[in-house]
Motif scaffolding. Structure first.
Motif, mmCIF file in Angstrom:
data_model
loop_
_atom_site.group_PDB
_atom_site.id
_atom_site.type_symbol
_atom_site.label_atom_id
_atom_site.label_comp_id
_atom_site.label_asym_id
_atom_site.label_seq_id
_atom_site.Cartn_x
_atom_site.Cartn_y
_atom_site.Cartn_z
ATOM 1 N N TYR A 3 -76.587 42.941 -49.101
ATOM 2 C CA TYR A 3 -77.634 43.845 -48.639
ATOM 3 C C TYR A 3 -78.914 43.535 -49.383
ATOM 4 O O TYR A 3 -78.916 43.345 -50.592
ATOM 5 N N ASN A 4 -80.012 43.493 -48.625
ATOM 6 C CA ASN A 4 -81.318 43.192 -49.172
ATOM 7 C C ASN A 4 -82.179 44.425 -48.993
ATOM 8 O O ASN A 4 -82.316 44.942 -47.886
ATOM 9 N N GLY A 5 -82.760 44.882 -50.077
ATOM 10 C CA GLY A 5 -83.582 46.079 -50.017
ATOM 11 C C GLY A 5 -85.069 45.812 -49.950
ATOM 12 O O GLY A 5 -85.865 46.741 -49.931
ATOM 13 N N LEU A 6 -85.470 44.533 -49.924
ATOM 14 C CA LEU A 6 -86.886 44.208 -50.010
ATOM 15 C C LEU A 6 -87.525 43.772 -48.697
ATOM 16 O O LEU A 6 -88.717 43.965 -48.503
ATOM 17 N N VAL A 7 -86.747 43.150 -47.823
ATOM 18 C CA VAL A 7 -87.311 42.657 -46.562
ATOM 19 C C VAL A 7 -86.512 43.209 -45.393
ATOM 20 O O VAL A 7 -85.325 43.490 -45.516
ATOM 21 N N ASP A 8 -87.174 43.354 -44.236
ATOM 22 C CA ASP A 8 -86.494 43.947 -43.081
ATOM 23 C C ASP A 8 -85.787 42.924 -42.203
ATOM 24 O O ASP A 8 -85.252 43.262 -41.160
ATOM 25 N N HIS A 9 -85.768 41.678 -42.616
ATOM 26 C CA HIS A 9 -84.950 40.648 -41.964
ATOM 27 C C HIS A 9 -84.790 39.499 -42.957
ATOM 28 O O HIS A 9 -85.639 39.279 -43.813
ATOM 29 N N LEU A 10 -83.689 38.797 -42.852
ATOM 30 C CA LEU A 10 -83.430 37.689 -43.764
ATOM 31 C C LEU A 10 -83.950 36.396 -43.153
ATOM 32 O O LEU A 10 -83.754 36.147 -41.959
ATOM 33 N N SER A 11 -84.594 35.587 -43.969
ATOM 34 C CA SER A 11 -85.109 34.313 -43.484
ATOM 35 C C SER A 11 -83.959 33.323 -43.315
ATOM 36 O O SER A 11 -82.883 33.491 -43.900
ATOM 37 N N GLU A 12 -84.203 32.295 -42.526
ATOM 38 C CA GLU A 12 -83.201 31.236 -42.372
ATOM 39 C C GLU A 12 -82.885 30.608 -43.723
ATOM 40 O O GLU A 12 -81.741 30.244 -43.993
ATOM 41 N N GLY A 13 -83.907 30.490 -44.569
ATOM 42 C CA GLY A 13 -83.698 29.936 -45.908
ATOM 43 C C GLY A 13 -82.756 30.788 -46.739
ATOM 44 O O GLY A 13 -81.879 30.259 -47.434
ATOM 45 N N ASP A 14 -82.918 32.118 -46.669
ATOM 46 C CA ASP A 14 -82.017 33.013 -47.409
ATOM 47 C C ASP A 14 -80.597 32.922 -46.865
ATOM 48 O O ASP A 14 -79.632 32.898 -47.627
ATOM 49 N N ILE A 15 -80.469 32.868 -45.552
ATOM 50 C CA ILE A 15 -79.143 32.768 -44.934
ATOM 51 C C ILE A 15 -78.477 31.462 -45.336
ATOM 52 O O ILE A 15 -77.303 31.440 -45.721
ATOM 53 N N ASP A 16 -79.224 30.367 -45.285
ATOM 54 C CA ASP A 16 -78.675 29.071 -45.710
ATOM 55 C C ASP A 16 -78.271 29.096 -47.176
ATOM 56 O O ASP A 16 -77.227 28.556 -47.549
ATOM 57 N N HIS A 17 -79.108 29.713 -48.000
ATOM 58 C CA HIS A 17 -78.821 29.821 -49.432
ATOM 59 C C HIS A 17 -77.492 30.544 -49.656
ATOM 60 O O HIS A 17 -76.636 30.088 -50.420
ATOM 61 N N VAL A 18 -77.296 31.663 -48.987
ATOM 62 C CA VAL A 18 -76.050 32.426 -49.118
ATOM 63 C C VAL A 18 -74.864 31.591 -48.643
ATOM 64 O O VAL A 18 -73.820 31.537 -49.311
ATOM 65 N N GLN A 19 -75.011 30.918 -47.509
ATOM 66 C CA GLN A 19 -73.916 30.087 -46.992
ATOM 67 C C GLN A 19 -73.553 28.976 -47.980
ATOM 68 O O GLN A 19 -72.372 28.689 -48.183
ATOM 69 N N ARG A 20 -74.562 28.352 -48.587
ATOM 70 C CA ARG A 20 -74.290 27.293 -49.571
ATOM 71 C C ARG A 20 -73.542 27.845 -50.776
ATOM 72 O O ARG A 20 -72.621 27.214 -51.293
ATOM 73 N N ILE A 21 -73.929 29.024 -51.227
ATOM 74 C CA ILE A 21 -73.254 29.637 -52.377
ATOM 75 C C ILE A 21 -71.790 29.907 -52.046
ATOM 76 O O ILE A 21 -70.896 29.580 -52.827
ATOM 77 N N VAL A 22 -71.538 30.498 -50.881
ATOM 78 C CA VAL A 22 -70.162 30.832 -50.488
ATOM 79 C C VAL A 22 -69.338 29.555 -50.319
ATOM 80 O O VAL A 22 -68.207 29.471 -50.809
ATOM 81 N N ARG A 23 -69.905 28.553 -49.652
ATOM 82 C CA ARG A 23 -69.178 27.277 -49.470
ATOM 83 C C ARG A 23 -68.870 26.613 -50.812
ATOM 84 O O ARG A 23 -67.760 26.130 -51.034
ATOM 85 N N SER A 24 -69.839 26.599 -51.698
ATOM 86 C CA SER A 24 -69.645 25.990 -53.016
ATOM 87 C C SER A 24 -68.561 26.728 -53.794
ATOM 88 O O SER A 24 -67.708 26.115 -54.450
ATOM 89 N N TRP A 25 -68.562 28.039 -53.710
ATOM 90 C CA TRP A 25 -67.559 28.860 -54.390
ATOM 91 C C TRP A 25 -66.164 28.566 -53.835
ATOM 92 O O TRP A 25 -65.206 28.392 -54.596
ATOM 93 N N LEU A 26 -66.062 28.476 -52.512
ATOM 94 C CA LEU A 26 -64.772 28.166 -51.892
ATOM 95 C C LEU A 26 -64.297 26.760 -52.269
ATOM 96 O O LEU A 26 -63.110 26.552 -52.542
ATOM 97 N N LEU A 27 -65.203 25.785 -52.310
ATOM 98 C CA LEU A 27 -64.839 24.422 -52.715
ATOM 99 C C LEU A 27 -64.350 24.392 -54.158
ATOM 100 O O LEU A 27 -63.386 23.702 -54.487
ATOM 101 N N HIS A 28 -65.013 25.152 -55.008
ATOM 102 C CA HIS A 28 -64.584 25.233 -56.407
ATOM 103 C C HIS A 28 -63.157 25.785 -56.495
ATOM 104 O O HIS A 28 -62.332 25.279 -57.264
ATOM 105 N N LEU A 29 -62.867 26.803 -55.701
ATOM 106 C CA LEU A 29 -61.518 27.388 -55.719
ATOM 107 C C LEU A 29 -60.479 26.400 -55.195
ATOM 108 O O LEU A 29 -59.350 26.376 -55.688
ATOM 109 N N GLU A 30 -60.849 25.601 -54.205
ATOM 110 C CA GLU A 30 -59.913 24.594 -53.687
ATOM 111 C C GLU A 30 -59.538 23.587 -54.770
ATOM 112 O O GLU A 30 -58.411 23.093 -54.811
ATOM 113 N N LYS A 31 -60.474 23.293 -55.662
ATOM 114 C CA LYS A 31 -60.218 22.351 -56.752
ATOM 115 C C LYS A 31 -59.387 22.975 -57.874
ATOM 116 O O LYS A 31 -58.904 22.272 -58.746
#
Length: 173
Positions: A54-82
């Motif tokens: 949840y973001n309390g500062l902007v009324d919509h998330l930018s594509e950059g923010d969405i990509d950033h979140v996806q990269r974090i989640v993917r990286s976290w999942l890859l780390h767990l696979e290792k």
């Protein structure tokens, strides 16, 4: 949430989006947030959970923010696979993921849920966030009712406290 998990695709919501469903917009307003992003957690091609930010500062998330979140989640999942000895739903990796997601600008709250398909529901595993009170009153506590909090404030030093180490005080548990 179910459709997000079954489709395996994220969903972004924002008060600035005219297509945001009314119930979702009311939910965001009720918790003082402007935008949300729901990201499915997929382990070995199986949806196992859901991350909600949840973001309390902007009324919509930018594509950059969405990509950033996806990269974090993917990286976290890859780390767990290792590190197969670490379960994705353990407290430590969930806390790590929450901390990583809080580094995204404007993220005020993170919720991670496990998907229980047999019951067609999710179960909250971890929540972290920041609360802001817009009214001057805020929450007031009598420190005599919270001895651990009183002790921490008196020594002016941070202290890690876990539920299992709290004194037997119902107010602090």
């Amino acid at each position: 949430r179910e459709e997000i998990l079954e489709a395996g695709r994220l969903k972004a919501l924002g008060l600035g989006d005219p297509a945001c469903p009314r119930a979702e917009a009311e939910g965001l307003l009720a918790i003082g947030q402007q935008a949300a992003l729901y990201v499915p957690l997929v382990v070995r091609q199986t949806p196992v959970g859901l991350v909600r930010i949840y973001n309390g500062l902007v009324d919509h998330l930018s594509e950059g923010d969405i990509d950033h979140v996806q990269r974090i989640v993917r990286s976290w999942l890859l780390h767990l696979e290792k590190h197969p000895q670490v379960a994705w739903h353990d407290v430590r990796p969930l806390t790590d993921l929450c901390n990583l997601l809080h580094a995204v600008p404007g993220v005020m709250w993170v919720t991670i849920e496990a998907w229980l398909p047999g019951r067609r529901q999710t179960q909250c595993l971890r929540e972290t966030g920041f609360a802001l009170w817009s009214e001057t009153g805020g929450i007031q506590r009598n420190l005599d009712d919270y001895p651990t909090l009183k002790r921490v404030l008196s020594i002016s030093q941070p202290k890690v406290i876990e539920r299992t180490t709290l004194e037997s005080d119902p107010n602090e548990q």
